[in-house]
Design an enzyme around this catalytic site. Structure first.
Site, PDB file in Angstrom:
ATOM      1  N   THR A   1     -24.525  44.253 -27.778  1.00 34.56           N
ATOM      2  CA  THR A   1     -24.238  45.623 -28.021  1.00 34.56           C
ATOM      3  C   THR A   1     -23.926  46.378 -26.979  1.00 34.56           C
ATOM      4  O   THR A   1     -23.687  46.193 -25.734  1.00 34.56           O
ATOM      5  CB  THR A   1     -25.363  46.462 -28.696  1.00 34.56           C
TER       6      THR A   1
ATOM      7  N   THR B   1     -21.541  58.377 -22.183  1.00 36.87           N
ATOM      8  CA  THR B   1     -20.045  58.590 -22.220  1.00 36.87           C
ATOM      9  C   THR B   1     -19.822  59.967 -23.061  1.00 36.87           C
ATOM     10  O   THR B   1     -20.247  60.983 -22.782  1.00 36.87           O
ATOM     11  CB  THR B   1     -19.203  57.622 -22.469  1.00 36.87           C
TER      12      THR B   1
ATOM     13  N   LYS C   1     -27.007  53.476 -23.905  1.00 33.39           N
ATOM     14  CA  LYS C   1     -25.957  54.500 -24.036  1.00 33.39           C
ATOM     15  C   LYS C   1     -25.120  53.737 -25.123  1.00 33.39           C
ATOM     16  O   LYS C   1     -25.108  52.722 -25.435  1.00 33.39           O
ATOM     17  CB  LYS C   1     -24.920  54.601 -22.943  1.00 33.39           C
TER      18      LYS C   1
ATOM     19  N   ASN D   1     -12.481  61.742 -31.675  1.00 29.57           N
ATOM     20  CA  ASN D   1     -11.574  60.562 -31.344  1.00 29.57           C
ATOM     21  C   ASN D   1     -10.131  60.666 -31.288  1.00 29.57           C
ATOM     22  O   ASN D   1      -9.266  59.878 -30.913  1.00 29.57           O
ATOM     23  CB  ASN D   1     -12.077  59.336 -32.100  1.00 29.57           C
TER      24      ASN D   1
ATOM     25  N   THR E   1     -11.576  62.788 -21.131  1.00 24.58           N
ATOM     26  CA  THR E   1     -12.821  62.198 -20.262  1.00 24.58           C
ATOM     27  C   THR E   1     -13.505  63.167 -19.506  1.00 24.58           C
ATOM     28  O   THR E   1     -12.806  64.326 -19.053  1.00 24.58           O
ATOM     29  CB  THR E   1     -12.463  61.083 -19.517  1.00 24.58           C
TER      30      THR E   1
END
Lengths: 412, 412
Positions: free
Chosen positions: B194, B157, B183, B407, B412
């Site tokens: 995780t 991502t 990832k 952030n 995207t």
């Protein structure tokens, strides 16, 4: 914590609002900028009942240990505070903290054990104690009923503004004043106590009840604030009560008088807490998260704090982005007893309020309206769990470029 | 976790290094950038023993629930993963996750219940399932022994680089390969599992022992990583074991063979964990905190994670500032059984190592040397408590302007 009938008046002068209190602030040289006072004194004309709560960090500043000893008899008459150096993790820390008390006690002609001492600033650098000792007489000479401003300024570190608040209430026909000053901007994630906060009041109250009130109120105020998740080594909230309001001595925690006092104390500490969150390092927005519908208080508290502590929620608020998925994620990793299938999340500000998540799932919302709501400086995040009656509120701030700048590249 | 005698060879091809495994990655349209593959497939020529650990977040992605059901019989033959959408907090999430499994199972002519499914990306947006269904045949057609690269790319991502690692070891005279891809860049604070990580191996091992090994190793690797303190809703580590190495079936956790396998798995997951910390959102430095001298393992773990999670420590490392007071503060607010009077803190990199705190107090150090040490990309923080024999290591990264940028203002 407040009943509907509770009435109070906001009054000026912070820590000098209550009868019998004087304050001062001077520049002694701990901070390089000569325009910044770095040494504060709060003094009561008579011996006070005193209460305090302290950081739960296992690494504690030397002033915490000295103050704890001095308050064993629940009495104090003066508070000395320096900024620019935390006096923590220093070989001679306790000796230096004691010297601060001795020096000012001699000036004021009071007992060394009636002095509360606090320090804030960098950890692990020896305290230039001579600078403080040399400034003690000036600090005493500057004491006045108008000294609140200088004292409030002298306790700041990376804070961008002074934090003071005072109010008056009526107890048994007498006017009682409660006021305080606080500081704190980074390393803010109080646990059972918080950043430096000094409160004075002229209420007449037994020391044990004063301590009980302080602990109950800090749990709902300072302990519900987080700027960066780091619990400081030097957190302390102290309250001195002079008794000069001449109300009948409060001796019963079930009495109407105690209930009035604790509500007044709550408003003062809530306002001082909010000011700390609002002035969090680099912050551009105050975040208030109100959790309702929880099965129990502990769960409500954990969720409220988890939301306002999440770096991803904080960054999204800085970006004015209604990314409720991050809020749900932060709810989800909270400890506590809850399920998420009934959860509703609303975002609000003075511009309006909108639901962004219903029954734990995505619902359609007006993105333009949400973005408009999030342009404001105070953002409210409402989380309803739909599982009970318990509730809690926590305060935090957004995560900005300036937080990183302040903490990666700071100078004293 | 490693014995001195443990030997291994690093080998290429990540998730395709082990015998019997093929992989592919295609662009199906979940991500806007056509050059970024967003759908990955890992396929084994035979049915595998399978094990997995999952996020402990109470808000879980729909793929987690579907995968948990499919792995009840401890067997799997394929893994399908999309990026760009987490399929979490969606009304039809589980139905869509099931459809992903059905569609690819039909293509591969295997059982739907032998497919593991995972998703990563934004939370709370409906998954465009048709895009995935339409790409299924191409995904199958692209499968090859060389497909690791495309699969590793398709699961990313905000990651800035692919994360893969593989090694070979000898077990009972047979060559066993273990390799994986992972990832993860933000929302990284795994708890019991995780971020996405897919491991393949050709070892012959009983499913129960494979699960035991995976849980033990993730506790020492992925669960010791934090980028931002946010535990994701979709974390998952899966391992498929094909048995094609033809070693005698491992059935005993006390056997030498099991000990060899678990060490190999540890190295693979440690390297994949470190790559996630190193590529943390906005990170410019990998931080490794090694705690020694603790009374017990739990205390060592809590302290190591507390240090690498502290926003103030992370900001100081970005600023190349040897502010050990913040490290001590983060140690102090850790839960666990310890005192700080004996604590020693060293900072190190390939440029050297220097002690910055001894017996819990300031000691004189060469600031210029420290600043030189902190210019490096990998910083080691050594904390010795001097109270016992337990130790733990945690990995994190610095906090930078770019973390906030990514952030607050992401697309995207």
């Amino acid at each position: 914590m407040l009943t509907k009938e509770f009435n109070y008046k906001v009054v000026p002068n912070g820590v000098c609002a209550a009868e019998g209190f004087l304050a001062s602030g001077v520049h002694c040289g701990l901070r390089k900028n000569k325009n910044k006072p770095d040494l504060a004194l709060i003094y009561s004309e008579n011996l006070c009942q005193a209460a305090a709560v302290y950081t739960q960090n296992k690494v504690k500043g030397a002033p915490i240990y000295v103050t704890q000893k001095h308050l064993k008899n629940h009495q104090a008459q003066a508070i000395i505070v320096n900024s620019g150096n935390a006096n923590t993790c220093n070989a001679n820390g306790e000796k230096d903290a004691k010297t601060m008390c001795q020096t000012i006690a001699a000036q004021l002609d009071i007992e060394e054990s009636d002095v509360v001492v606090a320090s804030t600033g960098i950890i692990g650098q020896p305290l230039p104690i001579d600078l403080i000792s040399e400034a003690a007489s000036e600090l005493k000479n500057q004491l006045s009923r108008e000294g609140n401003d200088q004292a409030a300024a002298a306790i700041l570190t990376t804070d961008t503004c002074q934090k003071e608040y005072a109010l008056s209430i009526e107890i048994a026909g007498k006017t009682v004043r409660i006021g305080g000053i606080s500081k704190g901007s980074g390393m803010i994630h109080p646990n059972m106590a918080t950043m430096l906060c000094f409160v004075t009041t002229d209420v007449a109250i037994e020391a044990a009840l004063l301590q009980e009130a302080l602990r109950a109120v800090t749990d709902e105020t300072f302990n519900m604030v987080s700027v960066d998740g780091d619990t400081s080594t030097n957190d302390m909230v102290t309250v001195l009560a002079s008794g000069l309001a001449e109300n009948p001595l409060i001796t019963d925690s079930q009495s109407a008088e105690y209930q009035l006092f604790i509500q007044g104390l709550y408003v003062v500490l809530r306002e001082l807490s909010r000011k700390i969150a609002q002035d969090g390092e680099g912050a551009s927005k105050l975040l208030e998260c109100q959790v309702t519908g929880a099965k129990d208080k502990a769960t409500a508290r954990l969720i409220a704090k988890s939301v306002i502590t999440s770096s991803l929620v904080k960054s999204a608020m800085f970006g004015q982005d209604p990314n409720w998925g991050r809020i749900l994620c932060a709810i989800g990793y909270s400890e506590g007893d809850f399920s998420i299938e009934n959860v509703q999340v609303d975002l609000a500000s003075v511009k309006g309020r909108a639901t962004v998540c219903l029954n734990g799932s995505h619902i359609a919302f007006d993105v333009a309206q949400l973005e408009e709501i999030l342009t404001e400086d105070e953002i409210f995040i409402y989380v309803d769990l739909g599982q009970g009656q318990a509730k809690a509120t926590a305060w935090g701030c957004d995560l900005t470029y300036d937080y990183v700048k302040i903490n990666a590249d700071y100078h004293t």
